[in-house]
Design an enzyme around this catalytic site. Structure first.
Site, PDB file in Angstrom:
ATOM      1  N   ARG A   1     -10.242  12.049 -41.156  1.00  0.00           N
ATOM      2  CA  ARG A   1     -11.560  12.826 -41.800  1.00  0.00           C
ATOM      3  C   ARG A   1     -11.260  13.104 -42.539  1.00  0.00           C
ATOM      4  NH1 ARG A   1     -12.782  16.791 -38.912  1.00  0.00           N
ATOM      5  NH2 ARG A   1     -11.352  16.147 -37.116  1.00  0.00           N
TER       6      ARG A   1
ATOM      7  N   TYR B   1     -12.205   4.832 -42.340  1.00  0.00           N
ATOM      8  CA  TYR B   1     -11.592   5.935 -40.812  1.00  0.00           C
ATOM      9  C   TYR B   1     -12.685   6.113 -40.238  1.00  0.00           C
ATOM     10  CZ  TYR B   1      -9.777   9.152 -38.142  1.00  0.00           C
ATOM     11  OH  TYR B   1      -9.288  10.275 -36.940  1.00  0.00           O
TER      12      TYR B   1
ATOM     13  N   GLY C   1     -14.055   8.682 -37.850  1.00  0.00           N
ATOM     14  CA  GLY C   1     -14.333   9.468 -37.951  1.00  0.00           C
ATOM     15  C   GLY C   1     -15.596   9.864 -39.164  1.00  0.00           C
TER      16      GLY C   1
ATOM     17  N   LYS D   1     -19.178  11.439 -35.084  1.00  0.00           N
ATOM     18  CA  LYS D   1     -19.210  12.481 -35.603  1.00  0.00           C
ATOM     19  C   LYS D   1     -20.450  12.044 -36.718  1.00  0.00           C
ATOM     20  CE  LYS D   1     -14.917  13.473 -34.070  1.00  0.00           C
ATOM     21  NZ  LYS D   1     -15.289  14.077 -32.694  1.00  0.00           N
TER      22      LYS D   1
ATOM     23  N   HIS E   1     -19.283  18.869 -29.033  1.00  0.00           N
ATOM     24  CA  HIS E   1     -18.165  18.074 -29.699  1.00  0.00           C
ATOM     25  C   HIS E   1     -16.983  18.714 -28.092  1.00  0.00           C
ATOM     26  CE1 HIS E   1     -14.219  17.671 -31.612  1.00  0.00           C
ATOM     27  NE2 HIS E   1     -13.967  16.406 -31.575  1.00  0.00           N
TER      28      HIS E   1
ATOM     29  N   SER F   1      -9.637  18.410 -32.333  1.00  0.00           N
ATOM     30  CA  SER F   1      -9.921  17.428 -32.519  1.00  0.00           C
ATOM     31  C   SER F   1      -8.031  17.359 -32.377  1.00  0.00           C
ATOM     32  CB  SER F   1     -10.149  17.227 -33.714  1.00  0.00           C
ATOM     33  OG  SER F   1     -10.817  16.969 -34.600  1.00  0.00           O
TER      34      SER F   1
ATOM     35  N   CYS G   1      -6.376  18.426 -29.529  1.00  0.00           N
ATOM     36  CA  CYS G   1      -5.878  19.309 -28.549  1.00  0.00           C
ATOM     37  C   CYS G   1      -5.991  18.654 -26.893  1.00  0.00           C
ATOM     38  CB  CYS G   1      -6.735  20.495 -28.529  1.00  0.00           C
ATOM     39  SG  CYS G   1      -6.124  21.134 -29.727  1.00  0.00           S
TER      40      CYS G   1
ATOM     41  N   THR H   1      -9.162  13.678 -24.789  1.00  0.00           N
ATOM     42  CA  THR H   1      -9.259  12.596 -24.051  1.00  0.00           C
ATOM     43  C   THR H   1      -8.460  12.563 -22.450  1.00  0.00           C
ATOM     44  OG1 THR H   1      -9.724  11.451 -25.871  1.00  0.00           O
ATOM     45  CG2 THR H   1      -8.681   9.597 -24.319  1.00  0.00           C
TER      46      THR H   1
ATOM     47  N   ASP I   1     -15.637  12.476 -26.043  1.00  0.00           N
ATOM     48  CA  ASP I   1     -15.704  13.844 -27.791  1.00  0.00           C
ATOM     49  C   ASP I   1     -17.077  13.910 -27.569  1.00  0.00           C
ATOM     50  OD1 ASP I   1     -14.294  13.853 -29.825  1.00  0.00           O
ATOM     51  OD2 ASP I   1     -15.713  12.366 -30.187  1.00  0.00           O
TER      52      ASP I   1
ATOM     53  N   ASN J   1      -2.075  10.611 -36.327  1.00  0.00           N
ATOM     54  CA  ASN J   1      -3.664  10.387 -36.071  1.00  0.00           C
ATOM     55  C   ASN J   1      -4.188   8.692 -35.482  1.00  0.00           C
ATOM     56  OD1 ASN J   1      -5.650  11.631 -35.764  1.00  0.00           O
ATOM     57  ND2 ASN J   1      -6.403  10.463 -37.577  1.00  0.00           N
TER      58      ASN J   1
ATOM     59  N   ARG K   1      -4.478   5.963 -33.242  1.00  0.00           N
ATOM     60  CA  ARG K   1      -5.527   5.877 -32.488  1.00  0.00           C
ATOM     61  C   ARG K   1      -6.306   4.535 -31.644  1.00  0.00           C
ATOM     62  NH1 ARG K   1      -9.468  10.403 -32.792  1.00  0.00           N
ATOM     63  NH2 ARG K   1      -8.975  11.624 -34.646  1.00  0.00           N
TER      64      ARG K   1
HETATM   65  C1  OXD Z   1     -12.234  13.933 -34.136  1.00  0.00           C
HETATM   66  C2  OXD Z   1     -12.330  12.524 -32.921  1.00  0.00           C
HETATM   67  O1  OXD Z   1     -11.747  14.106 -34.970  1.00  0.00           O
HETATM   68  O2  OXD Z   1     -12.382  12.464 -32.042  1.00  0.00           O
HETATM   69  O3  OXD Z   1     -12.635  15.163 -33.469  1.00  0.00           O
HETATM   70  O4  OXD Z   1     -11.822  11.686 -34.412  1.00  0.00           O
HETATM   71 MN    MN Z   2     -13.422  14.046 -31.465  1.00  0.00          MN
END
Ligand code: OXD
Ligand code: MN
Length: 588
Positions: free
Chosen positions: A73, A201, A203, A210, A230, A252, A254, A257, A277, A372, A374
């Protein structure tokens, strides 16, 4: 002249001048065709739209390598543009809306030459839910189109729902030139409009996530009396057969998931996943706080995910049922044609391409997968998916968790004295930054409710709104604060984390059900050690003390940090929060 949707699409096509316009229907055949288009797209500078992975290991799965400058992001290029700067607040970049649009019109003008404009009608939330919202996204990226198909409810149902109305959320997206100097993600809450250019990307480009479901939706919720957060949503069944529902906010990267599908280490408990999320929380007619997850997929951080840390996620990724699964910016093991990322296996395999598509040299010390990197996967593949996932009314929340990544200061778990005290603590939450946003990782920043990058209006008003929602709940959820990330002097995590976090969740359930008392401290209620089950963990008394330590030096720094953060809101900050800060200072 057609209906409002057709009219809006025509206007955007006149602006962006695509070669073709394609209305996405959301069928399985169509997705195959879009994936085929992505597989054939030209590869530039390591960039690859889709590459099919080994179907016997990861069925219906595709690897995507983005442009190397487009991996997270872009918070400094993200703007929230209500009519006044005060309405956006000090936490958002703001530009005068007409000026912002003029700038964007120039960037969007002719940006789709040679490309197809995809029109994606989609719902956030089950169309049968009174809380669901119909939306239209335009994009010129097949990666985005396929991702939207996984993450939201795409299809004509939305067009039916909009019918002759003018009310739908609008998102215009183009990857533009993928040039960071011409990259902007701009929100116009008054018009329920998002315009995003220059990034593919998730986000920045999946505008239902978001951009709409947090930034625009939080502003809608402020006006309409609900909360867009969030947060994960999960249910925990205990040995009595009761299911307790939690919502939980963490910045984000942390571990949201992982928490949403945690393995409940104790016999007799079961965990059901509803979301990883985003939670939309409304006060129900019977005055409970009820949450829906408006999404249908998970866009999770790959590094660190393994059979050991999150077996349920690995099962989800290997399920490959109806919906495709995407891996973005992971490495690739060429001999097996499977994705790899740091932490997937203990040993680093041979014969890999890194996330740039270059042969990986184990001696280089570089990352194989981007930190990052995904996965994008449908919740329908998740073995722990709750049967309430599609419940139009959502699930009643009994506990709210807030967490951050803190090497020190913040104890493993603590419960607020009441709702208002919980709002105070959540409004001053701090966390060390991660790779999910461009910029330096590892510095503490205040991230209230984990919403700093996502709140679509003035955060001072947002804190007031949280208190207002609490006043409408006769029996509000308990609010808990956790920190799985405390470290020792050598920089090693002192709490095992992952599934052992369930030990803390169990204590919360016992608190919610009134089964255990707690110790009152300056920062909230903390567990009596006998009530926190750590049996089987090799954890010393000293470490337990450290996990719950309230260090006066650290806390006076914390109070300073909160004061500094609050100062930017001036007189707009609710009085109650100032009072709580004064109380905290006194009791420390
Ligand atoms: C974030 C995401 O960046 O969920 O929080 O992708
Ligand atoms: Mn998120």
């Amino acid at each position: 002249m057609g209906n409002a949707v057709e009219k809006w699409v025509e206007e955007q096509a006149r602006l962006t001048e695509p070669d073709k316009i394609y209305w996405v229907q959301g069928t399985e055949d169509e997705m195959r065709r879009l994936i085929e288009i992505g597989i054939k797209e030209e590869k530039t500078a390591g960039h690859q739209t889709f590459r099919e992975l080994n179907p016997s290991a990861f069925p219906n799965s595709y690897l995507h390598w983005s442009h190397p400058n487009d991996v997270a992001r872009a918070e400094q290029l993200t703007f929230v543009c209500p009519p006044t700067k005060e309405a956006a607040g000090p936490n958002n970049n703001w530009m005068e809306p007409e000026k912002a649009k003029q700038m964007l019109y120039e960037l969007f003008h002719g940006c789709m030459h040679g490309r197809t404009l995809y029109v994606i009608p989609y719902m956030m939330g089950n169309p049968a839910s009174p809380y669901a919202k119909p939306c239209i996204q335009i994009t010129d990226s097949v990666y985005v189109a396929v991702s939207m198909y996984i993450m939201t409810r795409v299809g004509n149902e939305t067009l039916k729902r909009i019918g002759g109305s003018e009310k739908f959320v609008k998102g215009l997206h183009s990857i533009g030139e993928l040039d960071p100097n011409k990259r902007f993600i701009m929100h116009f809450p008054q018009e329920e409009l998002v315009m995003s250019i220059g990034s593919g990307y998730g986000g920045n480009a999946l505008l239902g996530k978001k951009c709409f479901s947090l930034r625009i939706a939080s502003a809608q919720g402020y006006g309409e009396g609900w909360l867009a957060e969030h947060m994960i949503i999960m249910g925990v069944e205990d040995p009595d057969g009761d299911v307790t529902y939690f919502a939980g906010a963490f910045p984000s990267a942390c571990g949201k998931t992982n928490l949403a599908m945690i393995d409940p280490v104790f016999a007799g408990y079961k965990v059901f996943t509803l979301g990883d999320d985003i939670a939309w929380m409304n006060v129900s007619p019977d005055k409970r706080l009820c949450a829906i997850n408006p999404e249908t997929g998970m866009f999770g951080v790959a590094p660190g995910t393994s059979d050991k840390t999150n077996l349920n996620m690995m099962k989800t990724l290997r399920a490959g049922k109806f919906y495709p699964t995407l891996f973005t910016n992971t490495g690739l093991i060429t001999t097996s044609n499977t994705p790899w990322w740091e932490g997937l296996t203990e040993t680093v395999p041979e014969n890999m391409l890194d996330w740039h598509g270059n042969p990986y040299d184990p001696k280089s010390g570089k990352d194989v997968a981007h930190p990052n990197s995904r996965f994008t996967v449908s919740v329908s593949n998740c073995p722990t998916l709750s049967k309430e996932f599609d419940n139009p009314n959502g699930v009643p929340i009994s506990g709210i968790l807030f967490g951050g990544r803190r090497s020190d200061t913040v104890p493993l778990v603590c419960e607020s004295f009441d709702w208002e005290h919980g709002v105070f603590k959540a409004s001053s939450l701090g966390s060390e930054t991660t790779a999910a946003a461009a910029g330096q990782a590892g510095v503490v920043r205040r991230d209230p409710m984990a919403m700093l990058p996502f709140c679509g209006y003035n955060m001072a008003d947002y804190f007031g709104h949280w208190m207002e929602v609490g006043r409408r709940l006769p029996d509000p959820p308990k609010i808990f604060f956790v920190n799985w990330f405390k470290k020792d002097a050598a920089g090693k995590f002192i709490w095992p984390g992952f599934s052992d976090n369930f030990r803390v969740i169990k204590w919360m359930i016992d608190r919610i059900k009134g089964k255990v008392s707690a110790k009152e401290t300056a920062v909230g209620f903390m567990p009596n050690m006998a009530d926190l089950n750590v049996s089987g963990l090799n954890i010393s008394k000293e470490i337990m003390d450290k996990l719950f330590e309230l260090n006066p030096g650290e806390w006076s720094k914390e109070v300073e940090g909160i004061e500094q953060f609050y100062a930017q809101f001036g007189t707009r900050l609710p009085e109650a929060l100032k009072r709580h800060l004064e109380n905290l200072k006194k009791s420390l």
